[in-house]
Design a protein around this motif. Structure first.
Motif, PDB file in Angstrom:
ATOM      1  N   UNK A   4       0.923  -1.158  -0.069  1.00 34.19           N
ATOM      2  CA  UNK A   4      -0.070  -0.079   0.017  1.00 34.19           C
ATOM      3  C   UNK A   4       0.881   1.266   0.084  1.00 34.19           C
ATOM      4  N   UNK A   5       0.166   2.534   0.115  1.00 34.92           N
ATOM      5  CA  UNK A   5       0.866   3.783  -0.091  1.00 34.92           C
ATOM      6  C   UNK A   5       2.158   3.606   1.086  1.00 34.92           C
ATOM      7  N   UNK A   6       1.897   3.206   2.348  1.00 35.76           N
ATOM      8  CA  UNK A   6       2.935   3.221   3.274  1.00 35.76           C
ATOM      9  C   UNK A   6       3.961   2.256   3.226  1.00 35.76           C
ATOM     10  N   UNK A   7       4.095   1.415   2.036  1.00 36.18           N
ATOM     11  CA  UNK A   7       5.167   0.562   1.939  1.00 36.18           C
ATOM     12  C   UNK A   7       4.692  -0.829   2.514  1.00 36.18           C
ATOM     13  N   UNK A   8       3.765  -0.903   3.220  1.00 37.23           N
ATOM     14  CA  UNK A   8       3.409  -2.240   4.069  1.00 37.23           C
ATOM     15  C   UNK A   8       2.749  -3.089   3.019  1.00 37.23           C
ATOM     16  N   UNK A   9       2.547  -4.306   3.759  1.00 42.30           N
ATOM     17  CA  UNK A   9       1.759  -5.530   2.764  1.00 42.30           C
ATOM     18  C   UNK A   9       0.444  -5.113   2.618  1.00 42.30           C
ATOM     19  N   UNK A  37     -11.322  -0.250  -0.719  1.00 46.17           N
ATOM     20  CA  UNK A  37      -9.962  -0.672   0.100  1.00 46.17           C
ATOM     21  C   UNK A  37      -8.872  -0.190  -0.964  1.00 46.17           C
ATOM     22  N   UNK A  38      -8.347   0.833  -0.314  1.00 42.74           N
ATOM     23  CA  UNK A  38      -7.243   1.376  -1.137  1.00 42.74           C
ATOM     24  C   UNK A  38      -5.935   0.386  -1.230  1.00 42.74           C
ATOM     25  N   UNK A  86      -1.575 -18.799  -2.160  1.00 39.31           N
ATOM     26  CA  UNK A  86      -0.257 -19.004  -2.241  1.00 39.31           C
ATOM     27  C   UNK A  86       0.771 -17.905  -2.608  1.00 39.31           C
ATOM     28  N   UNK A  87       0.144 -17.035  -3.323  1.00 41.16           N
ATOM     29  CA  UNK A  87       0.445 -15.676  -3.711  1.00 41.16           C
ATOM     30  C   UNK A  87       0.500 -14.478  -3.087  1.00 41.16           C
ATOM     31  N   UNK A  88      -0.793 -14.535  -2.285  1.00 41.57           N
ATOM     32  CA  UNK A  88      -1.318 -13.593  -1.837  1.00 41.57           C
ATOM     33  C   UNK A  88      -0.412 -13.040  -0.648  1.00 41.57           C
ATOM     34  N   UNK A  89      -0.608 -11.632  -0.266  1.00 47.91           N
ATOM     35  CA  UNK A  89       0.254 -11.157   0.704  1.00 47.91           C
ATOM     36  C   UNK A  89      -0.578 -10.076   1.924  1.00 47.91           C
ATOM     37  N   UNK A  90      -1.809  -9.858   1.367  1.00 43.10           N
ATOM     38  CA  UNK A  90      -2.713  -9.193   2.168  1.00 43.10           C
ATOM     39  C   UNK A  90      -2.892  -9.639   3.510  1.00 43.10           C
ATOM     40  N   UNK A  91      -3.471  -8.946   4.392  1.00 46.11           N
ATOM     41  CA  UNK A  91      -3.731  -9.443   5.979  1.00 46.11           C
ATOM     42  C   UNK A  91      -5.099  -9.944   5.806  1.00 46.11           C
ATOM     43  N   UNK A  92      -5.875  -9.810   4.785  1.00 46.70           N
ATOM     44  CA  UNK A  92      -7.232 -10.481   4.532  1.00 46.70           C
ATOM     45  C   UNK A  92      -7.388 -11.067   3.295  1.00 46.70           C
ATOM     46  N   UNK A  93      -7.977 -12.094   3.455  1.00 49.54           N
ATOM     47  CA  UNK A  93      -8.432 -12.741   1.722  1.00 49.54           C
ATOM     48  C   UNK A  93      -9.873 -12.616   1.360  1.00 49.54           C
ATOM     49  N   UNK A  94     -10.215 -12.398   0.262  1.00 47.22           N
ATOM     50  CA  UNK A  94     -11.297 -12.470  -0.215  1.00 47.22           C
ATOM     51  C   UNK A  94     -11.334 -13.233  -1.467  1.00 47.22           C
TER      52      UNK A  94
END
Length: 316
Positions: A4-9, A37-38, A86-94
């Motif tokens: 995201x804009x802050x450089x985090x996952x 969700x930005x 397996x590729x996802x890096x978000x804190x949540x999945x949808x």
């Protein structure tokens, strides 16, 4: 790693399995762009399409969006979703199917509920949008629930919803629970979502509509069910019962079995109404019933089997 804009996952990873979805995918991606969700990470898994599905994604990748493309041989939606996780890096999945759309702001509202309630899993309402029928809400039993934390042991109607879409899942919960889709060609999400219900430490519900489900030509819910689809239905419910028996016993297992029995009877009723004489469906129902430890659930399903047998024999 997408950030995201802050450089985090990213906060959210949306996984979109896509097979021959070139016609529908642009509208799906458009809707995800305004889902609330930005910096959302969108992972499209092209499941061996030959209709230009990948070209749609390539066009999107030229714009400033976090759209990724995974291309795999055609192995079905379960394999495609597993590849996306397996590729996802978000804190949540949808999970979103490529021919469906998300109302504006929907995922933002679900994630707000997840943060407020510290939930592993948040369910929203789904709308079925057939071209030839009025829009209607799916799983009407959920309409009796209030927004907020819910427990399937008390609100048993939650177990009716074993569709993987119209929800967000904390990714750490998904991985810790070992959730993984079977590599099947139909009804592959039912065992996974039931397991999520049973393993979630806290589940919340949001009464608003967060998903527009379109039954497109060729959908398993639209076409006449062939022998493979019938076998797939019972395979999935047998897996549901087996998975439940690994983590539950006694009255809690009985609650799950009663829901599986109820669902089986409704499914048989619809099948025989649309395709009279489908006695090939009854063997799977009988096999499922004999796995139940709840006598009430077992007898209820076996009674339905006998009723359809008698009706079919009488008609013959």
């Amino acid at each position: 790693m997408p950030a995201d804009a802050s450089g985090n996952a990213p906060l959210l990873s949306v996984i979109v399995p896509a097979f021959q979805a070139g016609r529908w995918l642009p509208e799906c991606l458009d809707s995800l762009n305004v889902a609330g969700v930005e910096g959302t990470e969108i992972i499209v898994v092209d499941d061996g399409s030959s209709d230009g599905t990948a070209d749609v994604v390539h066009r999107w990748q030229r714009s400033p969006t976090n759209v990724q493309l995974i291309q795999t041989p055609h192995r079905g939606p379960g394999c495609a979703r597993n590849a996306g996780v397996e590729q996802a890096r978000g804190r949540f999945l949808a999970f979103v199917d490529a021919d469906d759309v998300i109302p504006a702001g929907a995922f933002g509202r679900l994630l707000s509920v997840a943060a407020r309630d510290e939930a592993d899993m948040v369910l929203g309402r789904m709308l079925r949008c057939d071209a030839d029928q009025p829009v209607r809400k799916v799983f009407p039993r959920l309409g009796t629930l209030q927004s907020g934390p819910v427990d399937w042991r008390i609100q048993r109607e939650l177990l009716a919803d074993t569709v993987v879409t119209a929800k967000v899942y904390r990714r750490s919960f998904w991985l810790d629970a070992g959730l993984r889709f079977p590599e099947w060609d139909c009804y592959e999400d039912m065992p996974v979502v039931l397991q999520a219900h049973l393993c979630s430490r806290r589940t919340s519900y949001f009464r608003g509509a967060v998903y527009r489900w379109r039954r497109t030509p060729g959908s398993i819910t639209r076409v006449a069910k062939d022998e493979g689809a019938v076998a797939g239905w019972w395979r999935s419910l047998l897996r549901c019962r087996a998975d439940a028996a690994e983590v539950l016993a006694g009255s809690e297992l009985g609650l799950v079995e009663k829901e599986l029995s109820r669902r089986s009877r409704r499914w048989l009723n619809k099948l025989f109404r649309e395709q009279p004489g489908r006695v090939d469906a009854l063997g799977g129902a009988r096999k499922l019933a004999m796995t139940f430890s709840s006598i009430r659930a077992r007898d209820s399903l076996l009674d339905a089997v006998r009723q359809y047998e008698e009706t079919t024999n009488g008609a013959g």
